[in-house]
Scaffold this motif. Structure first.
Motif, PDB file in Angstrom:
ATOM      1  N   GLU A   1      -2.563   8.795  -0.080  1.00  0.00           N
ATOM      2  CA  GLU A   1      -1.579   7.848   0.335  1.00  0.00           C
ATOM      3  C   GLU A   1      -1.547   7.907   1.730  1.00  0.00           C
ATOM      4  OE1 GLU A   1       2.061   9.830  -1.257  1.00  0.00           O
ATOM      5  OE2 GLU A   1       3.263   8.343  -0.434  1.00  0.00           O
ATOM      6  N   MET A   2      -1.990   8.710   2.659  1.00  0.00           N
ATOM      7  CA  MET A   2      -1.738   9.087   3.960  1.00  0.00           C
ATOM      8  C   MET A   2      -2.583   8.138   4.583  1.00  0.00           C
ATOM      9  SD  MET A   2       0.445  11.331   4.751  1.00  0.00           S
ATOM     10  CE  MET A   2       0.052  11.735   6.549  1.00  0.00           C
ATOM     11  N   ILE A   3      -3.795   7.483   4.122  1.00  0.00           N
ATOM     12  CA  ILE A   3      -4.785   6.691   4.876  1.00  0.00           C
ATOM     13  C   ILE A   3      -4.855   5.411   4.533  1.00  0.00           C
ATOM     14  CG2 ILE A   3      -6.215   8.607   5.795  1.00  0.00           C
ATOM     15  CD1 ILE A   3      -8.216   7.903   3.597  1.00  0.00           C
ATOM     16  N   THR A   4      -3.999   5.185   3.066  1.00  0.00           N
ATOM     17  CA  THR A   4      -4.285   3.910   2.293  1.00  0.00           C
ATOM     18  C   THR A   4      -3.705   2.710   3.462  1.00  0.00           C
ATOM     19  OG1 THR A   4      -4.096   4.956   0.337  1.00  0.00           O
ATOM     20  CG2 THR A   4      -3.536   2.480   0.585  1.00  0.00           C
TER      21      THR A   4
ATOM     22  N   ILE B   1      -3.513   2.643   6.577  1.00  0.00           N
ATOM     23  CA  ILE B   1      -4.448   2.324   7.786  1.00  0.00           C
ATOM     24  C   ILE B   1      -5.874   1.572   7.427  1.00  0.00           C
ATOM     25  CG2 ILE B   1      -5.737   3.494   9.585  1.00  0.00           C
ATOM     26  CD1 ILE B   1      -3.426   5.733   9.372  1.00  0.00           C
ATOM     27  N   LEU B   2      -6.497   2.248   6.325  1.00  0.00           N
ATOM     28  CA  LEU B   2      -7.885   1.853   6.106  1.00  0.00           C
ATOM     29  C   LEU B   2      -7.469   0.345   5.428  1.00  0.00           C
ATOM     30  CD1 LEU B   2      -9.664   4.579   4.331  1.00  0.00           C
ATOM     31  CD2 LEU B   2      -9.859   3.592   6.834  1.00  0.00           C
ATOM     32  N   THR B   3      -6.538   0.019   4.867  1.00  0.00           N
ATOM     33  CA  THR B   3      -6.144  -1.490   4.365  1.00  0.00           C
ATOM     34  C   THR B   3      -5.990  -2.370   5.437  1.00  0.00           C
ATOM     35  OG1 THR B   3      -5.070  -0.471   2.451  1.00  0.00           O
ATOM     36  CG2 THR B   3      -4.507  -2.844   2.906  1.00  0.00           C
TER      37      THR B   3
ATOM     38  N   LEU C   1      -7.577   5.574  -2.481  1.00  0.00           N
ATOM     39  CA  LEU C   1      -7.509   6.311  -1.376  1.00  0.00           C
ATOM     40  C   LEU C   1      -6.005   7.157  -1.360  1.00  0.00           C
ATOM     41  CD1 LEU C   1      -8.453   3.444   1.136  1.00  0.00           C
ATOM     42  CD2 LEU C   1     -10.005   5.401   0.445  1.00  0.00           C
TER      43      LEU C   1
ATOM     44  N   THR D   1       0.842  -1.265  -0.068  1.00  0.00           N
ATOM     45  CA  THR D   1      -0.102  -0.073   0.138  1.00  0.00           C
ATOM     46  C   THR D   1       0.956   1.200   0.260  1.00  0.00           C
ATOM     47  OG1 THR D   1      -0.356  -0.007   2.509  1.00  0.00           O
ATOM     48  CG2 THR D   1      -1.976  -1.159   1.213  1.00  0.00           C
TER      49      THR D   1
END
Lengths: 244, 314
Positions: A161-164, A166-168, A159, A70
Motif C-alpha cells: 500500500e505504501m508505495i503503490t 508513487i510507483l503508479t 504492490l 491506488t
C-alpha cells in the motif's frame, strides 16, 4: 454485470462525496479562466496558452483520479470493506473490474466537465466555437483514463500500500514519455512495451489538425484491450491473495 | 438437500508458508461435519483458529491443505455465497455510504430482484431496529450500530446458512437479546447457524452442537447435551411430603424453599439418594420430580482446554 456496476457505483459515490474533488474542479476552472490574462505577460500567445493549460489540467485531473484509486483498493482491503463485499456472490475479478470501471467513469466525467468548462471559457474569451481537433484532444485525455485506471488497479493488487501511489505515478510518467524513451538509444533496450503508450492519447495542441474520429475509436479500442490485459494480470494475482 | 451444511477434510492453514517467511500454523487438519438443521457454536481461546476457519469457509483466504465444502459446494464456488449470510468479526463498511445505500449494494450483489429490494431492506432494518438510521452515513455509527447493520446485511437474502463471527461483541444487553432472538427466529425459519463466540452462556443457551478448537486442533465436537456430563441432579419435592424432605436434607448440597411450600433440593450423584427417591416414588408417584444437573459449558470448555494443554506438554 449488475454486480460489477454495483461496485462501480459505490466507487463513483465515494469520489463524489469527497469535497476535494469539487475544490479540484474549481481550481481547474479558475486556472483556465486566468489564462485570459496571459496577454499581459505573453507575446499574444494567450490563446495557445489557454489551450495548453486546459489540456494539461485535464490530464492532471484524470491522473489525480487514477492516483486516488491506488489508495482505494488497499484501503478497502486493510479496513475489511473488501472482505464484506467478497463474501457476497461477487467474484474477485468482478470486484477489480468494478473498481476500474468506477475509476474510469469518475475520471471521464471530471474530464468532460473540464472540457465543457474550457470551451465555455474559450468561447467567452475569444468568441470561437468548438474546434473539432480541440474536442478530440480533450476527449483523448478522457479516454486515457481507461488504460491508466487499469494500471492503477494492477499496481494496487501487486504492490504494498505504501508505495503503490508513487510507483503508479512513476509508471504513468514513463507511459506518457514513451516517444522520448523510444527515441533514445538506451530506452529502446529497456522499454518492452509493457507499459501503455499514453502518447497515443496525447494529441499535441499545436497541431490543430483533426486526426479524425476513426483514430479516436482505434485508440479507445487499444486502451480497452490494454486494460483487459492489465486486469487479467491483476485478477490472476488477486485470485490467490489472502483477504484479511 | 445436502447432508452437511459445512464439511471440512484435513483443512489446514499455515500462514507465511513461503520459504522466506516464518511458518505460523493456524489450523491443523480440521475435520468437521455439521449436519442440517443445526445451530453450531464454534468455541476456542484466542488464537485457536476460529476466525481462520470461517475465513477459509468464506473463501477469503486459501487453504494450505485439505478442502472444505459449504452447502455441498466447494468454498471457492461464488454461486454458493448467494445462499450464505456472513457477519465478520468487527464488520467494516464504506463510511461514506448511508445504511440503505450499503444494503442496496448488498441486495444487488445478492441478486435480490429489483422489485423486492426496497421492501426487504426495510424489513431487515426493522428486524435489527435500525429503521430510523436508514439515511445516516455508516461512518457515523457506533460499534453496536455497525454490528446491527452487519446482521442486517447477513440476513438480507434469507440465507440457508448464517455464519457469524463473534456476533455479540459490541452489543448492549438489549442488542444481545435481540440478536439471540434473531438467531432463534432464523432457526425456526429453517436457517442453519454457525457462530463463534466467547460468551459461553449464550452459546449454551441456543446451540444444539458445539465444537471446541484449540491451537488449530479440534478438541471435541458433538451434541451439546451429550458432551456436558451429569454432575448431579435436582429433586423438586411437592408440598405435603415433609417425611421425604427430612430423609433427603442431610445429603442435599443445596436447598431452596419454594413459594408453594415445597422444596428444591440439589444432590451430587448418589445411589443412596436415588434409592430413597425411587422407593418413595413407588408409593407416591407424583410427590417428586427429578432433573439432571450438568456441568456448564464454561466448565467443560476450561476442562477440555486444560487437558489439551497437558497433552501438549507431555
Amino acid at each position: 454485470m449488475n454486480e460489477v456496476m454495483a461496485i462501480a457505483g459505490s466507487t463513483w459515490r465515494r469520489i463524489l462525496r469527497m469535497k476535494v474533488v469539487y475544490f479540484l474542479l474549481l481550481c481547474v476552472f479558475v486556472l483556465i479562466s486566468s489564462a485570459i490574462n496571459y496577454d499581459v505577460l505573453s507575446l499574444q500567445e494567450n490563446k495557445p496558452l489557454m489551450i495548453d493549460v486546459s489540456l494539461v489540467l485535464n490530464t492532471l485531473a484524470v491522473v489525480l483520479v487514477v492516483i486516488a484509486m491506488t489508495f482505494e483498493i488497499p484501503r478497502e482491503l486493510r479496513e475489511g470493506v473488501a472482505a464484506t463485499l467478497l463474501t457476497k456472490p461477487l467474484g474477485r475479478t468482478q470486484y477489480l473490474v468494478g473498481k476500474c470501471i468506477g475509476s474510469i467513469i469518475t475520471a471521464v466525467v471530471i474530464s468532460v466537465l473540464i472540457t465543457i468548462g474550457f470551451f465555455v471559457i474559450f468561447w467567452l474569451s475569444f468568441g470561437e466555437s468548438v474546434v473539432q481537433s480541440l474536442l478530440e484532444a480533450h476527449l483523448l485525455v478522457a479516454a486515457s483514463a481507461i488504460p491508466m485506471s487499469a494500471i492503477a488497479v494492477l499496481f494496487s493488487v501487486l504492490l504494498p500500500e505504501m508505495i503503490t501511489p508513487i510507483l503508479t505515478a512513476i509508471a504513468l510518467w514513463f507511459a506518457f514519455s514513451t516517444s522520448r524513451i523510444l527515441d533514445s538509444g538506451v530506452g529502446k533496450y529497456f522499454y518492452g512495451g509493457v507499459l501503455p503508450d499514453l502518447d497515443l492519447f496525447n494529441f499535441k495542441s499545436f497541431s490543430m489538425v483533426s486526426a479524425g474520429w476513426p483514430y479516436f475509436a482505434l485508440v479507445v479500442i487499444w486502451g480497452i484491450v490494454f486494460s483487459v490485459f492489465a486486469l487479467s494480470l491483476a485478477s490472476l494475482i488477486f485470485r490467490f491473495k489472502d483477504i484479511k | 438437500m445436502e447432508e452437511y451444511v459445512i464439511k471440512t477434510e484435513n483443512l489446514t492453514k499455515i500462514y507465511g508458508h513461503l520459504f522466506w517467511k516464518k511458518k505460523t500454523p493456524s489450523l491443523d487438519n480440521l475435520n468437521l461435519e455439521i449436519p442440517q438443521g443445526t445451530i453450531f457454536g464454534f468455541l476456542g481461546p484466542n488464537g485457536a483458529g476460529k476466525t481462520t476457519t470461517i475465513r477459509l469457509l468464506m473463501d477469503l483466504i486459501k487453504p494450505t491443505g485439505g478442502a472444505a465444502w459449504v452447502l455441498g459446494r466447494p468454498t471457492d464456488d461464488v454461486r454458493v455465497k448467494q445462499r450464505i449470510g456472513y457477519l465478520p468479526d468487527g464488520p467494516a463498511f464504506s463510511p461514506y455510504l448511508k445504511a440503505n445505500e450499503f444494503l442496496m449494494i448488498c441486495a444487488k450483489l445478492l441478486k435480490i430482484p429489483s422489485r423486492d429490494r426496497k421492501k426487504r431492506i426495510a424489513e431487515v432494518l426493522e428486524i435489527v431496529k435500525m429503521s430510523e438510521h436508514a439515511n445516516s452515513k455508516l461512518g457515523g455509527f457506533s460499534r453496536g450500530m455497525t454490528q446491527r447493520i452487519g446482521i442486517a446485511q447477513a440476513i438480507l437474502n434469507k440465507p440457508e446458512l448464517l455464519i457469524l463471527d463473534e456476533p455479540l461483541i459490541g452489543l448492549d444487553p438489549q442488542g444481545r437479546l435481540d440478536l439471540m432472538n434473531i438467531i432463534e427466529m432464523q432457526k425456526e425459519a429453517g436457517t442453519n447457524v454457525f457462530f463463534c463466540s466467547h460468551i459461553l452462556s449464550d452459546v449454551e443457551r441456543i446451540c444444539d452442537r458445539v465444537g471446541i478448537l484449540c491451537r488449530g486442533h479440534l478438541l471435541c465436537c458433538g451434541i451439546l447435551s451429550d458432551m456436558l456430563s451429569e454432575t448431579g441432579f435436582r429433586a423438586v419435592i411437592h408440598p405435603g411430603h415433609d417425611v421425604l424432605m427430612q430423609q433427603l436434607m442431610a445429603d442435599a448440597t443445596g436447598s431452596t424453599r419454594l413459594p408453594d411450600g415445597g422444596w428444591d433440593l440439589a444432590f451430587a450423584s448418589s445411589e443412596k439418594v436415588k434409592g430413597i427417591i425411587s422407593s418413595y416414588l413407588e408409593k407416591n408417584p407424583e410427590s417428586i420430580a427429578c432433573f439432571p444437573i450438568r456441568e456448564s459449558l464454561e466448565d467443560y470448555f476450561f476442562r477440555m482446554v486444560a487437558q489439551a494443554g497437558h497433552q501438549e506438554q507431555q
